[in-house]
Design a protein around this motif. Structure first.
Motif, PDB file in Angstrom:
ATOM      1  N   UNK A 247       0.852  -1.187   0.000  1.00 36.56           N
ATOM      2  CA  UNK A 247       0.000   0.000   0.000  1.00 36.56           C
ATOM      3  C   UNK A 247       0.888   1.238   0.000  1.00 36.56           C
ATOM      4  N   UNK A 248       0.588   2.146  -0.896  1.00 34.16           N
ATOM      5  CA  UNK A 248       1.261   3.450  -0.909  1.00 34.16           C
ATOM      6  C   UNK A 248       0.252   4.517  -0.517  1.00 34.16           C
ATOM      7  N   UNK A 249       0.525   5.200   0.551  1.00 33.36           N
ATOM      8  CA  UNK A 249      -0.404   6.215   1.009  1.00 33.36           C
ATOM      9  C   UNK A 249       0.116   6.901   2.250  1.00 33.36           C
ATOM     10  N   UNK A 250      -0.757   7.662   2.886  1.00 32.33           N
ATOM     11  CA  UNK A 250      -0.406   8.382   4.100  1.00 32.33           C
ATOM     12  C   UNK A 250      -1.270   7.878   5.245  1.00 32.33           C
ATOM     13  N   UNK A 251      -0.784   8.055   6.475  1.00 36.30           N
ATOM     14  CA  UNK A 251      -1.566   7.649   7.643  1.00 36.30           C
ATOM     15  C   UNK A 251      -2.861   8.435   7.721  1.00 36.30           C
ATOM     16  N   UNK A 252      -3.901   7.810   8.236  1.00 39.31           N
ATOM     17  CA  UNK A 252      -5.225   8.422   8.242  1.00 39.31           C
ATOM     18  C   UNK A 252      -5.291   9.662   9.120  1.00 39.31           C
ATOM     19  N   UNK A 253      -4.356   9.848  10.045  1.00 38.07           N
ATOM     20  CA  UNK A 253      -4.390  11.031  10.897  1.00 38.07           C
ATOM     21  C   UNK A 253      -3.503  12.164  10.371  1.00 38.07           C
ATOM     22  N   UNK A 254      -2.950  11.993   9.163  1.00 40.22           N
ATOM     23  CA  UNK A 254      -2.096  13.028   8.566  1.00 40.22           C
ATOM     24  C   UNK A 254      -2.982  14.008   7.786  1.00 40.22           C
ATOM     25  N   UNK A 255      -3.577  14.956   8.520  1.00 36.85           N
ATOM     26  CA  UNK A 255      -4.535  15.882   7.912  1.00 36.85           C
ATOM     27  C   UNK A 255      -3.858  16.768   6.872  1.00 36.85           C
ATOM     28  N   UNK A 256      -2.668  17.267   7.181  1.00 33.14           N
ATOM     29  CA  UNK A 256      -1.957  18.128   6.240  1.00 33.14           C
ATOM     30  C   UNK A 256      -1.624  17.374   4.956  1.00 33.14           C
ATOM     31  N   UNK A 257      -1.183  16.117   5.110  1.00 33.41           N
ATOM     32  CA  UNK A 257      -0.878  15.304   3.931  1.00 33.41           C
ATOM     33  C   UNK A 257      -2.101  15.074   3.061  1.00 33.41           C
ATOM     34  N   UNK A 258      -3.265  14.894   3.695  1.00 33.79           N
ATOM     35  CA  UNK A 258      -4.512  14.720   2.931  1.00 33.79           C
ATOM     36  C   UNK A 258      -4.800  15.943   2.075  1.00 33.79           C
ATOM     37  N   UNK A 259      -4.687  17.101   2.702  1.00 32.74           N
ATOM     38  CA  UNK A 259      -4.993  18.331   1.970  1.00 32.74           C
ATOM     39  C   UNK A 259      -4.018  18.526   0.805  1.00 32.74           C
ATOM     40  N   UNK A 260      -2.746  18.173   1.021  1.00 31.18           N
ATOM     41  CA  UNK A 260      -1.765  18.306  -0.050  1.00 31.18           C
ATOM     42  C   UNK A 260      -2.079  17.386  -1.220  1.00 31.18           C
ATOM     43  N   UNK A 261      -2.715  16.228  -0.923  1.00 27.60           N
ATOM     44  CA  UNK A 261      -3.108  15.295  -1.983  1.00 27.60           C
ATOM     45  C   UNK A 261      -4.471  15.646  -2.577  1.00 27.60           C
ATOM     46  N   UNK A 262      -5.104  16.699  -2.043  1.00 29.85           N
ATOM     47  CA  UNK A 262      -6.387  17.135  -2.582  1.00 29.85           C
ATOM     48  C   UNK A 262      -7.589  16.431  -1.982  1.00 29.85           C
TER      49      UNK A 262
END
Length: 515
Positions: A247-262
């Protein structure tokens, strides 16, 4: 005798470790009624006069981490049992990480080759020597298969089976001792804690079972576009090796990373609430270790779980009970919550329904008076479970595991958006499910199902009854229930011999249990 001596030696080592970390309080609780134990604990406290900083739960977590993988896992099992160790200690044990130093990569490669009976380069075109994660039972390496797929390879630690087998025996002996010397503890079922712990361990020590758990969850959620469960590479999986897609992704609690990925965190939270509902209420099978390190968000915004060693199951009756409890609390219908407890049998029928309803109101009002976004259903259920002693309610380990999972989900939800309560997002789904499962048609289906199950059991029941009558007739009783005349000891040898053997076996079991 030898097993008892080994347990004693191990117990002394545990006591020393607890003393070093200023975490002797669990032994002090158990030893209050036994003078020799109380003296021994007092001696240890004098011998190791060290005052460590931190709360009792934090010191206990540090001691368990220092004692090795079995105790890390035991601490995680105890984190489910706030009714046994208290709210604060349970919270501290939830933070207990099972990360350890990695074991040598050469040992991991040797395990892979021995388990799968092939050389490494016959299975993997590339294998990362540096593990990406090292836990108490296994570690994970990224690799690429010979047909070009990126995978994650999980490998058990060398000798971990023997370590855990030894320590589980000790935990079981200590739990039995605690129940014997502290009768009030029996209601909290410490032996059941060990049995739950052992059940988790058995799955984690056979990675084929973990692969099967992943496959079952994937099958259940096949049509859920927002939820992606990894595929298992069964050709590269065995008892001590599990290979899954990477799996390639970010941890579910990485809010900033989510926003950067749109990705919108609110949408992710809504999906999390929906997926949790589907796993628990639709399927009755849920991922029970869904902390941020085990849940990722991929480029498409899908929730992608990993690590399927701890899974939970709830029966249909338990799902109806949980639905009634959740909706009842959220709507402050405490009578409804009380009736659900009596209906399923969690509260003995001799208890007062009015008093139990009043106790639930005392639990619910302080929590429900808070702003909606601050209401913690997990904590609400935790407080409810803590009323069990007053109403003579036995602990329900399955529901405690679900409650722990709800607490973790709430924590993640608050990180995504502190102003939103994820259970209010799930409430319409739960109510819709209840209408479908509580309505007249559902009751008819339940009645038909129960009747069919009874009819399926009937031939077996009749056959066993017939066999019992034949044995009774053969061993001294007529089919009409009257006793036959004794035929002397020789004639009754067929009856007395099995009874004697059973008696001897029972004596051996009692002796072994007491030893």
């Amino acid at each position: 005798m030898l097993r008892g001596l080994l347990h004693l030696a191990r117990l002394i080592g545990i006591a020393r470790s607890l003393a070093r970390h200023d975490a002797l309080w669990p032994l002090e609780m158990v030893s209050r009624r036994i003078l020799p134990f109380r003296i021994a604990v007092g001696f240890l406290r004098l011998l190791f006069r060290r005052r460590r900083p931190g709360r009792p739960g934090e010191r206990l977590a540090a001691a368990l981490a220092a004692m090795g993988p079995s105790f890390v896992k035991l601490g995680q099992a105890l984190s489910v049992r706030a009714d046994l160790v208290g709210d604060e200690v349970a919270t501290d044990l939830e933070k207990l990480q099972d990360g350890l130093d990695p074991f040598p990569t050469d040992a991991a490669i040797r395990t892979i080759e021995e388990t799968l009976a092939q050389p490494l380069d016959a299975m993997f075109a590339q294998f990362d020597r540096e593990p990406v994660a090292a836990a108490s039972i296994a570690q994970v390496h990224f690799a690429t298969t010979t047909d070009g797929r990126d995978v994650a390879v999980k490998v058990l630690r060398p000798g971990i089976e023997e370590i855990l087998e030894r320590d589980i025996g000790l935990f079981r002996a200590l739990a039995r001792l605690a129940e014997r010397i502290q009768p009030k503890i029996r209601r909290l079922r410490p032996v059941a804690v060990v049995e739950t712990f052992e059940e988790w361990i058995r799955v984690e020590l056979d990675l084929r079972l973990e692969g099967a758990a992943a496959a079952e969850l994937k099958e259940n959620c096949e049509g859920d576009e927002d939820f992606h469960v990894v595929s298992v590479d069964w050709e590269r999986t065995g008892q001590r090796v599990l290979t899954t897609e990477r799996i390639r992704g970010i941890n579910i609690d990485d809010v900033q990373g989510m926003r950067e990925l749109g990705h919108d965190p609110d949408k992710i939270l809504e999906r999390s609430a929906r997926i949790f509902f589907l796993q628990v209420f639709r399927d009755g099978y849920f991922h029970a270790d869904m902390h941020p390190g085990n849940m990722f968000i991929d480029a498409d915004g899908r929730l992608c779980p990993v690590d399927f060693g701890i899974m939970g199951r709830v029966t249909r009756r338990q799902r109806l009970f949980m639905a009634d409890t959740l909706v009842g609390f959220l709507s402050r219908d405490y009578r409804r919550v009380a009736e659900a407890h009596f209906e399923i049998g969690y509260v003995p029928p001799n208890q007062s329904r009015d008093l139990f309803t009043q106790a639930l109101r005392a639990i619910g009002e302080p929590v429900l008076d808070k702003p909606l976004n601050e209401i913690s259903v997990g904590r609400l259920l935790e407080q409810m479970f803590r009323t069990t002693e007053r109403f003579d309610m036995p602990t329900q380990p399955d529901l405690l595991l679900l409650q722990k999972t709800m607490l973790v989900a709430e924590g993640v939800g608050r990180k995504l958006n502190p102003g939103v309560n994820m259970w209010l997002l799930a409430r319409p789904l739960i109510e819709e499910w209840m209408i479908a499962n509580r309505g007249p048609e559902a009751r008819i289906v339940d009645t038909v199902r129960e009747t069919m199950e009874t009819l399926e059991r009937l031939p077996r029941t009749l056959r066993r009854a017939e066999e019992t009558l034949e044995r009774l007739a053969k061993n001294g009783m007529n089919p009409d229930g009257s006793l036959r005349e004794p035929a002397g000891w020789r004639g009754n040898l067929g009856l007395w011999a099995p009874m004697a053997v059973l008696g001897v076996l029972a004596a051996i079991v009692v002796f072994m249990g007491n030893s």
